[in-house]
Write an enzyme that holds these catalytic residues in place. Structure first.
Site, short mmCIF file in Angstrom:
data_model
loop_
_atom_site.label_atom_id
_atom_site.label_comp_id
_atom_site.label_asym_id
_atom_site.label_seq_id
_atom_site.Cartn_x
_atom_site.Cartn_y
_atom_site.Cartn_z
N HIS A 73 17.01 -3.57 5.53
CA HIS A 73 16.03 -4.66 6.16
C HIS A 73 15.87 -4.80 7.61
O HIS A 73 15.38 -5.59 8.15
CB HIS A 73 16.46 -5.93 5.70
CG HIS A 73 16.49 -6.30 3.99
ND1 HIS A 73 15.25 -6.39 3.37
CD2 HIS A 73 17.57 -5.98 3.05
CE1 HIS A 73 15.46 -6.35 2.08
NE2 HIS A 73 17.00 -6.17 1.95
N LYS B 128 10.96 0.04 2.01
CA LYS B 128 10.67 -1.27 2.60
C LYS B 128 9.87 -1.09 3.68
O LYS B 128 8.76 -0.69 3.56
CB LYS B 128 11.84 -2.01 2.80
CG LYS B 128 12.64 -2.57 1.44
CD LYS B 128 13.72 -3.49 1.59
CE LYS B 128 14.57 -3.33 0.35
NZ LYS B 128 14.16 -3.88 -0.82
#
Ligand code: PMP
Length: 405
Positions: A215, A246
């Site tokens: 992340h 992501k």
């Protein structure tokens, strides 16, 4: 035996606990993010507020062009496992790009971030003789499964607590291999690990460190190398793991580290050896995305994202809507009730064209149910105003407690 009945019984239990997962069925359109067409229940056109394509790179023209060109040149699939005819030039270029991103000598691709954690931790724990893996209590399911798969000794240390880690390390055989596994940005609370302190402790006890930056890659650091890069600590982390799915907007996972470490995982990890390689077009798209985010455009996108995150937080504060105060791009609005959480998400989708997936147990502990918002540089100020206005109206309607504004 009625197997379907056996399946239904467990599914019914999930439904009655409010934990049954229902997806939105989106049709993403090139250049439209955060807007998408919705084929599921609710509005036909939605603004996506819970995407993990954090910077919109999945629709970036250069990423798309690189993928088109690679399909035209190489075709659709990789043609095999990495060992048996499936290693394409673009995989090798991507691994070089990833090693460079994290300042490491080697990198190895996997088909997802999940697989990279499962395979790498599973291999380290199983293959290092007498190894203990020390895992942060909030580590992601893929790390937990990897540790299980390793069947080695394990210790769980209190979340983000270097002192507890120290106590656990002090109890172990000083001469046996040890792996300290943790994340930088935690996906549900958006808090950030004290990486430097954890490294100090790990180094004191001769433990190697395994850092999941899923992340954070693309989003933090001068070149998008994650929190370790931002804090000048990449050199000291033994293994950095990340995803291409992501902030980089494509799909795939990877590890980076020394040449020996990468060769070790490459040579022993079944999750690397026995599966078809990523399509070359995916690798080419990822290279374009990483290169873009390493440069000036990456800096501009990260700056704009941080601005929108700050703007959303300030608007929530003004509206008295409680959210976790963390130093990342993840904005969890705390509902603390699974039924109300789902109800809020349903109304936002139905009446406001705002798509946010409710996050309930077991993804988060019971009583901490939330809506997790992820502002991107492509959410404009009017998107933020529309979201907070809708939440403000619904908050009282759903009888939810307000934060002290
Ligand atoms: N690690 C963490 C912390 C994650 O949150 C996720 C996915 N949500 C993964 C690994 C797996 O990454 P991927 O989606 O690429 O499989």
């Amino acid at each position: 035996m009625d197997y379907d009945q056996l399946f239904r019984t467990q599914l019914d239990a999930l439904k009655s606990d409010g934990n049954y997962r229902v997806f939105a069925e989106l049709e993403r359109h090139r250049g439209a993010y955060p807007r998408a067409k919705n084929h599921g229940a609710g509005a036909d056109e939605v603004t996506v507020w819970c995407g993990n394509d954090y910077l919109g790179m999945g629709q970036h023209p250069e990423v798309i062009a690189a993928m088109h060109a690679a399909i035209d040149q190489c075709g659709a699939g990789a043609g095999g496992t990495r060992n048996i005819s499936g290693t394409n030039h673009s995989h090798v270029l991507l691994e070089r790009e990833l090693a460079d991103l994290h300042g490491k000598d080697g990198a190895l691709l996997f088909t997802s971030g999940y697989v990279s954690n499962w395979a790498a931790l599973g291999t380290l724990g199983a293959r290092l003789p007498g190894c203990t893996i020390l895992s942060d209590a909030f580590n992601h399911a893929s790390m937990i499964e990897g540790i299980r798969h390793a069947r080695c000794e394990k210790r769980i240390w209190a979340h983000n607590d270097p002192r507890d880690l120290e106590r656990k390390l002090a109890d172990l055989d000083p001469d046996a291999p040890k792996v300290v596994a943790f994340e930088s940005v935690y996906s549900m609370d958006g808090d950030i690990a004290p990486i430097g302190e954890i490294l100090d402790v790990a180094e004191q006890f001769g433990a190697m460190t395994y850092l999941d930056e899923v992340h954070a890659v693309g989003l933090y650091g001068k070149r998008g190398g994650g929190i370790a890069e931002r804090e000048g600590l990449s050199d000291r982390v033994t293994l950095i793991e990340g995803t291409l799915g992501k902030a980089f907007g494509v799909v795939g996972g990877y590890i980076t580290g020394s040449v020996e470490l990468v060769d070790f995982i490459r040579s022993f990890a079944s999750g690397f050896i026995f599966t078809t390689a990523l399509p070359p077009a995916v690798a080419a798209g990822a290279v374009a995305s990483i290169q873009t985010l390493k440069g000036e455009e990456g800096v501009a996108l990260r700056t704009r994202q941080q601005r929108q995150v700050a703007r959303l937080r300030a608007a929530l504060d003004r509206a008295g809507i409680p959210h976790l105060d963390n130093p990342s791009h993840i904005v969890p609005v705390m509902v603390k009730d699974p039924v109300k959480c789902k109800m809020l998400a349903d109304i936002l989708m139905q009446d406001h064209g705002i798509y946010v997936q409710p996050i309930n147990y077991p993804t988060v502990p019971k009583g901490t149910e939330r809506l997790r918002f992820t502002p991107s540089p492509l959410h404009d100020d009017s998107d933020i105003d529309a979201l907070v206005t809708a939440l403000h109206a619904l908050w009282s309607q759903c009888a939810l407690a307000r934060a002290a504004a």
